[in-house]
Design a protein around this motif. Structure first.
Motif, PDB file in Angstrom:
ATOM      1  N   PRO A 106       9.352  12.919  30.557  1.00 16.26           N
ATOM      2  CA  PRO A 106      10.019  11.735  30.010  1.00 16.26           C
ATOM      3  C   PRO A 106       9.020  10.846  29.274  1.00 16.26           C
ATOM      4  O   PRO A 106       7.846  10.750  29.670  1.00 16.26           O
ATOM      5  N   GLY A 107       9.465  10.190  28.201  1.00 12.34           N
ATOM      6  CA  GLY A 107       8.591   9.273  27.483  1.00 12.34           C
ATOM      7  C   GLY A 107       8.241   8.064  28.329  1.00 12.34           C
ATOM      8  O   GLY A 107       8.969   7.681  29.252  1.00 12.34           O
ATOM      9  N   LEU A 108       7.110   7.442  28.021  1.00 11.93           N
ATOM     10  CA  LEU A 108       6.664   6.260  28.751  1.00 11.93           C
ATOM     11  C   LEU A 108       7.427   5.027  28.262  1.00 11.93           C
ATOM     12  O   LEU A 108       7.859   4.953  27.111  1.00 11.93           O
ATOM     13  N   VAL A 109       7.579   4.049  29.148  1.00 12.19           N
ATOM     14  CA  VAL A 109       8.278   2.802  28.823  1.00 12.19           C
ATOM     15  C   VAL A 109       7.335   1.628  29.038  1.00 12.19           C
ATOM     16  O   VAL A 109       6.886   1.383  30.162  1.00 12.19           O
ATOM     17  N   GLY A 163       2.630   8.104  23.208  1.00 10.70           N
ATOM     18  CA  GLY A 163       3.627   8.624  24.132  1.00 10.70           C
ATOM     19  C   GLY A 163       4.628   7.624  24.655  1.00 10.70           C
ATOM     20  O   GLY A 163       5.422   7.952  25.542  1.00 10.70           O
ATOM     21  N   THR A 164       4.631   6.411  24.120  1.00 12.52           N
ATOM     22  CA  THR A 164       5.624   5.415  24.517  1.00 12.52           C
ATOM     23  C   THR A 164       6.887   5.624  23.688  1.00 12.52           C
ATOM     24  O   THR A 164       6.837   5.623  22.461  1.00 12.52           O
ATOM     25  N   THR A 165       8.011   5.808  24.357  1.00 11.08           N
ATOM     26  CA  THR A 165       9.279   5.978  23.656  1.00 11.08           C
ATOM     27  C   THR A 165      10.198   4.774  23.805  1.00 11.08           C
ATOM     28  O   THR A 165      11.168   4.624  23.061  1.00 11.08           O
ATOM     29  N   GLY A 166       9.913   3.907  24.778  1.00 13.97           N
ATOM     30  CA  GLY A 166      10.713   2.708  24.986  1.00 13.97           C
ATOM     31  C   GLY A 166       9.818   1.516  25.246  1.00 13.97           C
ATOM     32  O   GLY A 166       8.743   1.654  25.820  1.00 13.97           O
ATOM     33  N   GLY A 345       8.085  -1.567  36.808  1.00 13.08           N
ATOM     34  CA  GLY A 345       7.587  -0.830  35.667  1.00 13.08           C
ATOM     35  C   GLY A 345       6.208  -1.321  35.295  1.00 13.08           C
ATOM     36  O   GLY A 345       5.675  -2.259  35.891  1.00 13.08           O
ATOM     37  N   LEU A 346       5.616  -0.670  34.304  1.00 15.00           N
ATOM     38  CA  LEU A 346       4.296  -1.051  33.822  1.00 15.00           C
ATOM     39  C   LEU A 346       4.380  -1.493  32.363  1.00 15.00           C
ATOM     40  O   LEU A 346       5.214  -1.007  31.604  1.00 15.00           O
ATOM     41  N   GLY A 347       3.501  -2.423  31.995  1.00 16.99           N
ATOM     42  CA  GLY A 347       3.460  -2.904  30.624  1.00 16.99           C
ATOM     43  C   GLY A 347       2.032  -3.064  30.150  1.00 16.99           C
ATOM     44  O   GLY A 347       1.097  -3.154  30.952  1.00 16.99           O
ATOM     45  N   SER A 348       1.858  -3.117  28.837  1.00 15.09           N
ATOM     46  CA  SER A 348       0.521  -3.270  28.255  1.00 15.09           C
ATOM     47  C   SER A 348       0.140  -4.727  28.046  1.00 15.09           C
ATOM     48  O   SER A 348      -1.034  -5.053  27.920  1.00 15.09           O
ATOM     49  N   ASP A 349       1.146  -5.606  27.998  1.00 13.52           N
ATOM     50  CA  ASP A 349       0.962  -7.021  27.655  1.00 13.52           C
ATOM     51  C   ASP A 349       0.491  -7.185  26.209  1.00 13.52           C
ATOM     52  O   ASP A 349      -0.069  -8.214  25.843  1.00 13.52           O
ATOM     53  N   GLY A 350       0.682  -6.174  25.398  1.00  5.30           N
ATOM     54  CA  GLY A 350       0.347  -6.280  23.982  1.00  5.30           C
ATOM     55  C   GLY A 350      -1.024  -5.745  23.648  1.00  5.30           C
ATOM     56  O   GLY A 350      -1.893  -5.570  24.515  1.00  5.30           O
ATOM     57  N   SER A 351      -1.222  -5.488  22.367  1.00  5.29           N
ATOM     58  CA  SER A 351      -2.444  -4.851  21.905  1.00  5.29           C
ATOM     59  C   SER A 351      -3.679  -5.721  22.108  1.00  5.29           C
ATOM     60  O   SER A 351      -4.802  -5.213  22.174  1.00  5.29           O
ATOM     61  N   ALA A 352      -3.501  -7.028  22.210  1.00  7.55           N
ATOM     62  CA  ALA A 352      -4.635  -7.920  22.426  1.00  7.55           C
ATOM     63  C   ALA A 352      -5.320  -7.648  23.755  1.00  7.55           C
ATOM     64  O   ALA A 352      -6.501  -7.945  23.932  1.00  7.55           O
ATOM     65  N   LYS A 390       5.859   7.577  37.983  1.00  5.79           N
ATOM     66  CA  LYS A 390       7.281   7.204  38.057  1.00  5.79           C
ATOM     67  C   LYS A 390       7.495   5.793  37.532  1.00  5.79           C
ATOM     68  O   LYS A 390       8.481   5.513  36.848  1.00  5.79           O
ATOM     69  N   MET A 391       6.581   4.892  37.841  1.00  2.00           N
ATOM     70  CA  MET A 391       6.690   3.528  37.320  1.00  2.00           C
ATOM     71  C   MET A 391       6.686   3.535  35.797  1.00  2.00           C
ATOM     72  O   MET A 391       7.474   2.828  35.159  1.00  2.00           O
ATOM     73  N   ALA A 392       5.780   4.328  35.221  1.00  2.00           N
ATOM     74  CA  ALA A 392       5.602   4.303  33.772  1.00  2.00           C
ATOM     75  C   ALA A 392       6.755   4.940  33.022  1.00  2.00           C
ATOM     76  O   ALA A 392       7.023   4.575  31.875  1.00  2.00           O
ATOM     77  N   VAL A 393       7.468   5.880  33.643  1.00  2.00           N
ATOM     78  CA  VAL A 393       8.539   6.557  32.917  1.00  2.00           C
ATOM     79  C   VAL A 393       9.934   6.086  33.302  1.00  2.00           C
ATOM     80  O   VAL A 393      10.864   6.185  32.491  1.00  2.00           O
TER      81      VAL A 393
END
Length: 503
Positions: A106-109, A163-166, A345-352, A390-393
């Motif tokens: 599954p793609g990453l979210v 690999g992020t789809t959402g 879930g997991l997040g990047s908090d943006g490219s910064a 599992k968190m990431a997808v």
């Protein structure tokens, strides 16, 4: 003679491949998620039943990877995942993908990112507090439609290639310009406008509560349901949102059947603000306003009290941790939240904050959980690789799926083969949001445990293909929906014109 169940209307058949299926650690064939039920009285599904499995035994995690499989896709949905030897006599497709050496999953979210901060990469690390008021807010106040369009192009490109789809954008300005790019990119996403009405804000972004909510109303009208996009309402920061704004945003989101998101319990100052002003912690304050619910997405959630964690669980609030960004502020009590069945879930908090690669975020998150909670408990598997993946997808993926299909989207049932007792994975209206990993690399071969290697060793550069709703966005590292060469040319030009040297 054709099999009586023969189907010749497939769009894509991915043949003889390996498949990573989080949730399939047992022999129950419950693949991309386990038990999945809709939240009572809400258009939003709750992932709590499936996420509660994170705290269970993952000793059989290697069973999550199955080899010599075929994936049948039609009308943007996964129909079935079955052994390759059974697929030949059952399916014929317009496009056949047969590339041994790849692992599909599954793609990453990305549950929390900021398009409006895409051009701040490299300007945050090692800076003194408060970067929000000294760097980020002043920068966002200078955004233009052209900058937002360019930022969205770069962000979409980076997400697809990693690999992020959402994704869920936490909100900025000129989001209509970003929405136009994201709609073309094919990514599944949710967008918000930056919503604030109090505090020392630059004049260019100062708004009343009515103006702030109306901005999201307009974005919702123009882009909700456009391509794979949704529009959520947002509370940028509680310190910058009046009670009137909070209630208006919540009401408008509820009326439209969409979500409300907010930065929550990220800084001590934010917690102190509601304690001093309302004698309540942030989650308690929002609960008193009847804002919390299954359609509320809470980013960060680092500094939570036991009562706040109970409120999150009771209201089925969805939580997103941003590991790299959060490391500078604290460590969330994720094990306790998972034990309460909270969807995380997991997040990047943006490219910064170190770029948009969730592979980096997963590695950081697992290490931080082990160093902080694992060492305290003498438990090296306090946050197993399978749980982090599992968190990431799928941690909050349901919030991006069509509402009228969420009760079925990720549910799978055991399907017995007519000629043998094998388990096929019959999917019910599950969106074909998939990525492939090229396993023919020295840093991935040889693996004694594919799940562990996915977390430990895979990087964004290993993602070979990306698909959303059964449509390829990238094939063998070639972007199909955006002009990568042009976007990178614009990026190099921007670098030169803004004080940087071109490499």
């Amino acid at each position: 003679m054709k099999n009586s169940n023969y189907c010749d209307s497939l769009d894509i058949l991915i043949e003889d491949t390996s498949v990573f299926m989080p949730g399939a650690a047992s022999d129950s064939a419950s693949a991309f998620t386990s038990d999945f039920t809709p939240a009572s009285g809400s258009g939003f599904a709750s992932d709590s039943a499936s996420v509660s499995g994170f705290a269970s035994d993952f000793t059989s995690a290697e069973n999550m990877v199955r080899h010599h499989q075929a994936i049948a896709i039609a009308d943007g949905k996964i129909l079935e995942i079955l052994p390759q030897k059974e697929a030949a006599g059952k399916y014929r497709a317009r496009q056949v993908v047969r590339e041994p050496g790849k692992l599909w999953m599954p793609g990453l979210v990305d549950g929390h990112m900021h398009t409006g901060q895409q051009l701040l990469k490299g300007k945050i690390l090692d800076e003194l507090p408060m970067i929000w008021t000294r760097i980020m807010l002043p920068f966002e106040s200078t955004l233009t439609p052209e900058k937002m369009k360019f930022s969205a192009e770069l962000a979409a490109l980076e997400m697809i290639k990693s690999g992020t789809t959402g994704f869920v954008d936490a909100g900025s300005y000129y989001m209509d310009a970003a929405a136009e790019i994201y709609a073309v990119s094919g990514l599944r996403g949710a967008l918000s406008c930056s919503t604030m009405d109090q505090g020392n804000l630059p004049d260019s972004i100062r708004q009343t509560a009515k103006e702030a909510v109306e901005s999201t109303d307009t974005l919702y009208r123009d882009f909700h349901g456009e391509g794979n996009l949704k529009v959520f309402y947002s509370l940028r920061a509680l310190m910058n949102c009046s009670e009137t704004l909070i209630q208006m945003a919540s009401e408008h989101a509820r009326e439209r059947g969409t979500a409300l998101q907010a930065h929550m319990n990220e800084y001590a100052g934010e917690v102190n603000y509601t304690l001093e002003k309302y004698r309540m912690r942030p989650m308690e304050y929002l609960d008193s306003l009847h804002v919390l619910g299954p359609d509320f997405l809470a980013a960060h959630c680092i500094m939570l009290s036991p009562k706040e964690m109970d409120l999150i669980a009771e209201n089925q609030v969805k939580v997103v941790h941003c590991p790299f960004s959060n490391c500078g502020k604290g460590v969330p009590d994720t094990p306790a939240l998972l034990e309460k069945g909270v969807s995380i879930g997991l997040g990047s908090d943006g490219s910064a904050h170190g770029g948009l690669s969730l592979w980096n975020e997963m590695k950081i998150f697992r290490s931080v959980m082990n160093a902080f909670w694992g060492c305290r408990r003498n438990d090296p598997a306090v946050m197993p690789a399978a749980a982090v993946l599992k968190m990431a997808v799928q941690g909050i993926s349901s919030i991006l799926q069509p509402q009228d299909q969420w009760s079925e989207n990720l549910q799978l049932e055991s399907q017995q083969s007519q000629d043998q007792q094998s388990e096929n994975l019959r999917c019910k209206q599950m969106a074909a949001d998939l990525i492939s990993i090229n396993w023919n690399s020295p840093h991935l071969l040889v693996s004694g445990n594919y799940v562990n290697t996915l977390l430990e060793c895979v990087t964004a550069a290993d993602v070979s293909d990306s698909m959303v709703d059964g449509r390829f966005l990238m094939r063998n590292r070639e972007i199909l929906t955006l002009d990568e060469e042009k976007i990178l040319w614009k990026a190099r030009k921007y670098q030169e014109e803004n004080g940087g040297n071109r490499l």
